[in-house]
Motif scaffolding. Structure first.
Motif, PDB file in Angstrom:
ATOM      1  N   ASP A 119       0.649  -1.151   0.220  1.00 49.24           N
ATOM      2  CA  ASP A 119       0.104  -0.052  -0.003  1.00 49.24           C
ATOM      3  C   ASP A 119       0.875   1.292  -0.019  1.00 49.24           C
ATOM      4  O   ASP A 119       0.367   2.391  -0.234  1.00 49.24           O
ATOM      5  N   THR A 120       2.008   1.202   0.436  1.00 48.16           N
ATOM      6  CA  THR A 120       2.832   2.475   0.465  1.00 48.16           C
ATOM      7  C   THR A 120       3.438   2.653  -0.882  1.00 48.16           C
ATOM      8  O   THR A 120       4.005   3.877  -0.977  1.00 48.16           O
ATOM      9  N   GLY A 121       3.791   1.539  -1.762  1.00 51.28           N
ATOM     10  CA  GLY A 121       4.420   1.832  -3.136  1.00 51.28           C
ATOM     11  C   GLY A 121       5.969   1.855  -2.832  1.00 51.28           C
ATOM     12  O   GLY A 121       6.777   1.786  -3.802  1.00 51.28           O
ATOM     13  N   LEU A 122       6.564   1.982  -1.625  1.00 51.79           N
ATOM     14  CA  LEU A 122       7.761   2.150  -1.463  1.00 51.79           C
ATOM     15  C   LEU A 122       8.795   0.900  -2.309  1.00 51.79           C
ATOM     16  O   LEU A 122       9.735   1.280  -2.763  1.00 51.79           O
ATOM     17  N   LYS A 123       8.489  -0.225  -1.852  1.00 49.05           N
ATOM     18  CA  LYS A 123       9.242  -1.160  -2.495  1.00 49.05           C
ATOM     19  C   LYS A 123       9.213  -1.030  -3.956  1.00 49.05           C
ATOM     20  O   LYS A 123      10.276  -1.356  -4.668  1.00 49.05           O
ATOM     21  N   MET A 124       8.013  -0.997  -4.551  1.00 44.84           N
ATOM     22  CA  MET A 124       8.011  -0.831  -6.043  1.00 44.84           C
ATOM     23  C   MET A 124       8.701   0.522  -6.563  1.00 44.84           C
ATOM     24  O   MET A 124       9.218   0.192  -7.660  1.00 44.84           O
ATOM     25  N   GLN A 125       8.741   1.316  -5.759  1.00 39.70           N
ATOM     26  CA  GLN A 125       9.376   2.566  -6.319  1.00 39.70           C
ATOM     27  C   GLN A 125      10.931   2.340  -6.264  1.00 39.70           C
ATOM     28  O   GLN A 125      11.532   2.618  -7.273  1.00 39.70           O
ATOM     29  N   ASP A 157      12.107  -0.860  -6.569  1.00 42.05           N
ATOM     30  CA  ASP A 157      12.391  -1.680  -7.674  1.00 42.05           C
ATOM     31  C   ASP A 157      12.378  -1.196  -9.178  1.00 42.05           C
ATOM     32  O   ASP A 157      13.261  -1.519  -9.722  1.00 42.05           O
ATOM     33  N   LEU A 158      11.346  -0.157  -9.352  1.00 43.19           N
ATOM     34  CA  LEU A 158      11.398   0.309 -10.665  1.00 43.19           C
ATOM     35  C   LEU A 158      12.625   1.347 -10.826  1.00 43.19           C
ATOM     36  O   LEU A 158      13.025   1.340 -11.894  1.00 43.19           O
ATOM     37  N   LEU A 159      13.164   2.127  -9.841  1.00 44.19           N
ATOM     38  CA  LEU A 159      14.046   2.822 -10.026  1.00 44.19           C
ATOM     39  C   LEU A 159      15.366   2.007 -10.357  1.00 44.19           C
ATOM     40  O   LEU A 159      16.181   2.120 -11.195  1.00 44.19           O
ATOM     41  N   LYS A 160      15.377   0.833  -9.674  1.00 43.23           N
ATOM     42  CA  LYS A 160      16.807   0.055  -9.929  1.00 43.23           C
ATOM     43  C   LYS A 160      16.768  -0.562 -11.251  1.00 43.23           C
ATOM     44  O   LYS A 160      17.725  -0.613 -11.804  1.00 43.23           O
ATOM     45  N   LYS A 161      15.671  -0.805 -11.712  1.00 47.13           N
ATOM     46  CA  LYS A 161      15.543  -1.264 -13.126  1.00 47.13           C
ATOM     47  C   LYS A 161      15.783  -0.260 -14.159  1.00 47.13           C
ATOM     48  O   LYS A 161      16.426  -0.692 -15.096  1.00 47.13           O
ATOM     49  N   LEU A 162      15.509   0.998 -14.047  1.00 48.41           N
ATOM     50  CA  LEU A 162      15.625   2.115 -14.934  1.00 48.41           C
ATOM     51  C   LEU A 162      17.260   2.192 -14.859  1.00 48.41           C
ATOM     52  O   LEU A 162      17.775   2.556 -15.909  1.00 48.41           O
ATOM     53  N   GLN A 163      17.633   2.440 -13.502  1.00 44.88           N
ATOM     54  CA  GLN A 163      19.054   2.820 -13.521  1.00 44.88           C
ATOM     55  C   GLN A 163      20.057   1.546 -14.236  1.00 44.88           C
ATOM     56  O   GLN A 163      21.123   1.708 -14.808  1.00 44.88           O
ATOM     57  N   SER A 164      19.522   0.322 -13.963  1.00 47.39           N
ATOM     58  CA  SER A 164      20.284  -0.609 -14.966  1.00 47.39           C
ATOM     59  C   SER A 164      20.312  -0.637 -16.218  1.00 47.39           C
ATOM     60  O   SER A 164      20.888  -1.084 -17.050  1.00 47.39           O
ATOM     61  N   GLN A 165      19.455   0.181 -16.832  1.00 49.43           N
ATOM     62  CA  GLN A 165      19.262   0.566 -18.116  1.00 49.43           C
ATOM     63  C   GLN A 165      20.017   1.808 -18.598  1.00 49.43           C
ATOM     64  O   GLN A 165      19.840   2.259 -19.805  1.00 49.43           O
ATOM     65  N   GLY A 166      20.712   2.318 -17.639  1.00 44.55           N
ATOM     66  CA  GLY A 166      21.500   3.290 -17.944  1.00 44.55           C
ATOM     67  C   GLY A 166      20.480   4.678 -17.765  1.00 44.55           C
ATOM     68  O   GLY A 166      21.222   5.850 -17.935  1.00 44.55           O
ATOM     69  N   ARG A 167      19.373   4.526 -17.266  1.00 40.76           N
ATOM     70  CA  ARG A 167      18.677   5.775 -16.910  1.00 40.76           C
ATOM     71  C   ARG A 167      18.821   6.381 -15.369  1.00 40.76           C
ATOM     72  O   ARG A 167      19.201   5.644 -14.442  1.00 40.76           O
ATOM     73  N   PRO A 199      14.224   1.444   5.078  1.00 41.18           N
ATOM     74  CA  PRO A 199      15.420   1.097   4.313  1.00 41.18           C
ATOM     75  C   PRO A 199      15.081   1.573   2.904  1.00 41.18           C
ATOM     76  O   PRO A 199      15.973   2.090   2.068  1.00 41.18           O
ATOM     77  N   TYR A 200      13.806   1.378   2.392  1.00 37.24           N
ATOM     78  CA  TYR A 200      13.412   1.717   0.951  1.00 37.24           C
ATOM     79  C   TYR A 200      13.560   2.931   0.764  1.00 37.24           C
ATOM     80  O   TYR A 200      14.009   3.684   0.014  1.00 37.24           O
ATOM     81  N   TYR A 201      12.815   3.978   1.782  1.00 40.47           N
ATOM     82  CA  TYR A 201      12.965   5.539   1.764  1.00 40.47           C
ATOM     83  C   TYR A 201      14.357   6.006   1.845  1.00 40.47           C
ATOM     84  O   TYR A 201      14.655   6.776   0.984  1.00 40.47           O
ATOM     85  N   ASP A 202      15.391   5.124   2.751  1.00 46.75           N
ATOM     86  CA  ASP A 202      16.458   5.844   2.647  1.00 46.75           C
ATOM     87  C   ASP A 202      17.431   5.773   1.453  1.00 46.75           C
ATOM     88  O   ASP A 202      18.147   6.647   0.889  1.00 46.75           O
ATOM     89  N   TYR A 203      17.033   4.507   0.848  1.00 40.29           N
ATOM     90  CA  TYR A 203      17.505   4.385  -0.428  1.00 40.29           C
ATOM     91  C   TYR A 203      17.096   5.350  -1.729  1.00 40.29           C
ATOM     92  O   TYR A 203      18.000   6.197  -2.451  1.00 40.29           O
ATOM     93  N   LEU A 204      15.940   5.636  -1.535  1.00 45.42           N
ATOM     94  CA  LEU A 204      15.425   6.464  -2.355  1.00 45.42           C
ATOM     95  C   LEU A 204      15.683   7.882  -2.420  1.00 45.42           C
ATOM     96  O   LEU A 204      16.150   8.734  -3.125  1.00 45.42           O
ATOM     97  N   TYR A 205      15.935   8.359  -1.233  1.00 49.58           N
ATOM     98  CA  TYR A 205      16.389   9.759  -0.815  1.00 49.58           C
ATOM     99  C   TYR A 205      17.750  10.013  -1.144  1.00 49.58           C
ATOM    100  O   TYR A 205      18.111  10.958  -1.438  1.00 49.58           O
ATOM    101  N   GLU A 206      18.396   8.729  -0.842  1.00 51.05           N
ATOM    102  CA  GLU A 206      20.014   8.991  -1.376  1.00 51.05           C
ATOM    103  C   GLU A 206      19.996   9.442  -2.948  1.00 51.05           C
ATOM    104  O   GLU A 206      21.275  10.005  -3.230  1.00 51.05           O
ATOM    105  N   ASN A 207      19.056   8.999  -3.596  1.00 47.58           N
ATOM    106  CA  ASN A 207      18.897   9.374  -5.148  1.00 47.58           C
ATOM    107  C   ASN A 207      18.018  10.771  -5.207  1.00 47.58           C
ATOM    108  O   ASN A 207      18.212  11.224  -6.620  1.00 47.58           O
ATOM    109  N   ALA A 208      17.587  11.274  -4.519  1.00 46.66           N
ATOM    110  CA  ALA A 208      16.780  12.481  -4.556  1.00 46.66           C
ATOM    111  C   ALA A 208      17.428  13.506  -5.000  1.00 46.66           C
ATOM    112  O   ALA A 208      18.719  13.888  -4.746  1.00 46.66           O
ATOM    113  N   ILE A 209      16.671  14.490  -5.603  1.00 48.97           N
ATOM    114  CA  ILE A 209      17.307  15.744  -5.986  1.00 48.97           C
ATOM    115  C   ILE A 209      17.431  16.628  -4.943  1.00 48.97           C
ATOM    116  O   ILE A 209      16.818  16.760  -3.849  1.00 48.97           O
TER     117      ILE A 209
END
Length: 239
Positions: A124-130, A132-142, A226-236
Motif C-alpha cells: 500500500d505504501t508503494g515504497l518497495k515498488m518505487q 524496484d522500478l528505480l533500480k530497473k531503470l538505473q540498470s538500463q542506464g537511466r 530502508p526503502y525510503y533511505d535508498y530513494l532519498y539518497e537518489n533524490a534531487i
C-alpha cells in the motif's frame, strides 16, 4: 511528444504535483490511469473500489496503448501514477517515459495513510515498488529524477525548476498556483482522498506532521525506512 510518468506512493503530495503540471500551457494530465488495473489484479480493499473499477479501463496493457495515442495530441502528457499500480506489465514499457519518483518519509506518510487504509501493508505504501522500478531503470542506464515531498513543499519553485531542467522542459511560473477546486481530470476516487488538495491554491508550506505512527503500524514503518533511505539518497538536492 513527451510522456512524463510520476511514480508516487499515497499521501506524497502527488495530486498537488499533478495540479501543478496541469497549469502548464503545453501539458495534459491523467490521474492514476492504472488504478482500475491494480484493483482487479490484487485483493486490495480501497475506498470506493467497485466504483473505480466500474469507471475505468481495467486492462493495463490497453490503458498503456490508449495513453500512447493520447500523447500524440499534446506536447506533454503527465501521468500521475502510484508505483504499486505497475503490476503484471513489461518493464520495457517504462523506457518510453520520462520517469519521475515522488517520495515521502514514511514517518510522515503512514499517519496519513491509515485514515484511508487502517491496516496498510508494504504494498500500500508503494515504497518497495518505487525502489524496484528505480533500480530497473538505473540498470538500463537511466537516471530518473527523484523528488522528496518535504523539499518540494519547502521550496516549490526551485525544486520544480530543477525538475524541469532534468526533464528538458521550460519552467512555467503558473505551476506554482491553481484555483481551489476539483479538476475535471480527478479520478472518481477524489472524494475519498483529495479533500485537502481541493482547498489548496498551491503547494502548502511544509509543517512537520504532529500525528505519530500508530503502534500497530510500527512494524511496517521499520520495514519502510530502508526503502525510503535508498530513494532519498537518489533524490534531487538543492544547493
Amino acid at each position: 511528444m513527451k510522456i512524463i510518468s510520476l511514480w508516487s506512493g499515497p499521501r506524497n503530495v502527488s495530486t498537488a504535483l499533478m495540479y501543478s503540471f496541469a497549469q502548464r500551457s503545453d501539458t495534459y494530465v491523467v490521474d492514476e490511469p492504472l488504478y482500475g488495473h491494480y484493483l482487479t489484479k490484487t485483493d486490495a480493499d480501497h475506498p470506493g473500489k467497485q466504483e473505480v473499477i466500474n469507471n475505468m479501463e481495467t486492462d493495463g496493457l490497453k490503458v498503456i496503448h490508449q495513453l500512447n495515442k493520447q500523447a500524440k495530441t499534446t506536447p506533454i502528457l503527465f501521468l500521475k501514477n502510484m508505483a504499486h499500480h505497475w503490476i503484471g506489465l513489461s518493464d520495457e514499457l517504462l523506457l518510453d517515459y520520462d520517469n519521475v519518483f515522488l517520495i515521502r518519509d514514511p514517518r510522515e506518510m503512514l499517519p496519513s495513510l491509515v485514515n484511508q487504509i487502517p491496516n496498510p501493508i508494504m504494498r500500500d505504501t508503494g515504497l518497495k515498488m518505487q525502489v524496484d522500478l528505480l533500480k530497473k531503470l538505473q540498470s538500463q542506464g537511466r537516471t530518473p529524477a527523484v523528488i522528496d515531498s518535504r523539499q518540494l513543499l519547502l521550496n516549490p519553485e526551485n525544486t520544480l525548476k530543477k525538475l524541469c531542467t532534468i526533464l528538458k522542459i521550460k519552467f512555467e511560473a503558473d505551476m506554482l498556483e491553481w484555483e481551489a477546486k476539483p479538476r475535471k481530470e480527478d479520478g472518481v476516487w477524489a472524494k475519498h482522498w483529495y479533500q485537502n488538495v481541493h482547498k489548496s491554491t498551491g503547494f502548502e508550506p511544509y509543517t512537520k506532521k504532529k500525528a505519530e505512527v500508530p503502534s500497530h503500524v510500527q512494524p511496517l514503518l521499520e520495514e519502510c525506512i530502508p526503502y525510503y533511505d535508498y530513494l532519498y539518497e537518489n533524490a534531487i538536492k538543492l544547493n
